[in-house]
Motif scaffolding. Structure first.
Motif, PDB file in Angstrom:
ATOM      1  N   LEU A  64       2.725   5.552  -7.831  1.00 32.75           N
ATOM      2  CA  LEU A  64       3.096   4.623  -6.763  1.00 32.75           C
ATOM      3  C   LEU A  64       2.691   3.132  -7.025  1.00 32.75           C
ATOM      4  O   LEU A  64       1.773   2.687  -7.602  1.00 32.75           O
ATOM      5  CB  LEU A  64       2.333   4.827  -5.494  1.00 32.75           C
ATOM      6  CG  LEU A  64       2.651   6.013  -4.723  1.00 32.75           C
ATOM      7  CD1 LEU A  64       1.879   6.177  -3.308  1.00 32.75           C
ATOM      8  CD2 LEU A  64       4.227   6.176  -4.190  1.00 32.75           C
ATOM      9  N   GLY A  96      -7.999   0.673  -8.379  1.00 33.01           N
ATOM     10  CA  GLY A  96      -7.180   2.030  -8.868  1.00 33.01           C
ATOM     11  C   GLY A  96      -7.396   1.846 -10.483  1.00 33.01           C
ATOM     12  O   GLY A  96      -7.331   1.161 -11.148  1.00 33.01           O
ATOM     13  N   ASP A 132      -4.383   0.687 -12.788  1.00 31.78           N
ATOM     14  CA  ASP A 132      -4.394  -0.482 -13.543  1.00 31.78           C
ATOM     15  C   ASP A 132      -5.630  -0.327 -14.711  1.00 31.78           C
ATOM     16  O   ASP A 132      -6.672  -1.068 -14.134  1.00 31.78           O
ATOM     17  CB  ASP A 132      -4.559  -1.629 -12.632  1.00 31.78           C
ATOM     18  CG  ASP A 132      -3.188  -1.909 -12.045  1.00 31.78           C
ATOM     19  OD1 ASP A 132      -2.214  -2.238 -12.407  1.00 31.78           O
ATOM     20  OD2 ASP A 132      -3.197  -1.399 -10.898  1.00 31.78           O
ATOM     21  N   HIS A 185      -2.547   1.933  -2.179  1.00 31.89           N
ATOM     22  CA  HIS A 185      -3.479   0.862  -1.769  1.00 31.89           C
ATOM     23  C   HIS A 185      -4.226   1.803  -0.326  1.00 31.89           C
ATOM     24  O   HIS A 185      -5.520   1.540  -0.492  1.00 31.89           O
ATOM     25  CB  HIS A 185      -2.747  -0.060  -0.855  1.00 31.89           C
ATOM     26  CG  HIS A 185      -2.165  -0.837  -2.137  1.00 31.89           C
ATOM     27  ND1 HIS A 185      -0.605  -1.045  -1.775  1.00 31.89           N
ATOM     28  CD2 HIS A 185      -2.529  -1.751  -2.900  1.00 31.89           C
ATOM     29  CE1 HIS A 185      -0.254  -2.008  -2.905  1.00 31.89           C
ATOM     30  NE2 HIS A 185      -1.108  -2.407  -3.622  1.00 31.89           N
ATOM     31  N   VAL A 194      -2.738   7.456  -7.139  1.00 32.58           N
ATOM     32  CA  VAL A 194      -1.786   8.274  -6.163  1.00 32.58           C
ATOM     33  C   VAL A 194      -0.126   8.190  -6.621  1.00 32.58           C
ATOM     34  O   VAL A 194       0.371   7.239  -7.070  1.00 32.58           O
ATOM     35  CB  VAL A 194      -1.865   7.658  -5.026  1.00 32.58           C
ATOM     36  CG1 VAL A 194      -1.042   8.451  -3.852  1.00 32.58           C
ATOM     37  CG2 VAL A 194      -3.406   7.530  -4.432  1.00 32.58           C
TER      38      VAL A 194
END
Ligand code: AMP
Length: 273
Positions: A181, A144, A147, A34, A173
């Motif tokens: 993550l 991101g 997804d 995030h 990331v």
């Protein structure tokens, strides 16, 4: 940093912002994934707004809505330290009305892969993202690549509904050992976490095979299956950037997608080629 619970107070605040507004929608339990979206926004915008909203409509009845990690205080602190201008934390009863028009994700691309395993999930995702984009009216919104199918469907919604926000895809990331993550990683026991590493490992092995010239999807799938044999694989699939299934990898136009269950925890990962 401002904190808004009220939708209309946020809309008023937004009206007063002169310059580019970057928006990062999240479900909270913030991690470095995030944070990379947030940093990207801060670097490229005059103002950054982050939303924290665990969206009930994207969870299926048997999923983890009730136990989804909630860390609002820590999340707000993270946003403050990162230099976010405003955090938006609406309530579900304000976001959703008893009777309202509902957007449905396009059938063909929303009911394959993630959508086949989680039918209706993307309807809920698009429903909330459309509302959030209307509320925040950002210049750019950051999502991101983790997804990947969600990103594709949001880009499709923005272009086909002629929305004015530009969608900015952001790199995945990972932990140092390769694990992508995810807020759901907190569910993993130490033993399961070790097993989960095989997901990113399988993508790395596929990548190595491609570097040696192997582009046949069946061959790559077998390599990955072997690496993930301890896991309950939900799917390993290769698609082009429009989410059509492919048999051969085409450089700069392919994505390898993986979903697997480690114990009770469902994880996804992917590789953009
Ligand atoms: P979530 O809170 O899980 O709904 O995620 C909010 C945003 O963060 C989505 O656009 C995700 O794709 C993105 N995101 C989640 N995990 C990662 C990651 N490991 N790397 C990059 N972006 C991520």
């Amino acid at each position: 940093m401002k904190i808004f619970n009220d939708i209309f107070e946020l809309i008023e605040y937004r009206k007063g912002l002169k310059g580019d507004v970057g928006f990062v929608p999240t479900m909270g339990a913030l991690h470095n994934g995030h944070l990379s979206l947030i940093r990207n926004s801060i670097e490229n915008s005059d103002f950054t707004i982050v939303s924290i909203f665990v969206n009930p409509t994207q969870f299926l009845p048997n999923e983890d809505l009730d136990r989804y990690p909630k860390r609002e205080k820590a999340d707000i602190q993270i946003c403050k330290l990162a230099g976010v201008d405003a955090v938006f934390v609406p309530s579900s009863s304000d976001i959703y009305q008893k009777s309202e028009p509902v957007i449905l994700a396009p059938n063909k691309k929303a009911y394959i892969l993630e959508g086949a395993k989680r039918p209706g999930h993307f309807d809920g995702v698009l429903r909330v993202v459309l509302k959030l984009l209307n509320i925040v009216n950002p210049t750019n919104a950051y999502f991101g690549k983790k997804d990947a199918q969600q990103l594709y469907l949001i880009q499709n919604m923005v272009s086909t509904l002629f929305l004015r926000t530009k969608i900015i895809p952001c790199e995945i990331v990972r932990e140092e050992d390769g694990l992508a993550l995810s807020s759901r990683n907190v569910y993993l026991s130490d033993k399961d976490r070790k097993k989960a590493l095989n997901i990113s490992k399988s993508l790395k092995l596929a990548s190595k095979a491609m570097m040696k010239g192997e582009f046949d999807c069946d061959v790559l799938k077998n390599i990955m299956k072997e690496t993930m044999k301890e896991l309950e694989i939900e799917y390993i699939e290769m698609v082009d950037r429009d989410f059509n299934k492919i048999d051969k990898i085409v450089l700069k136009n392919s994505i390898i997608l993986v979903a697997a269950k480690v114990g009770e925890t469902r994880l996804i990962d992917n590789l953009w080629i």
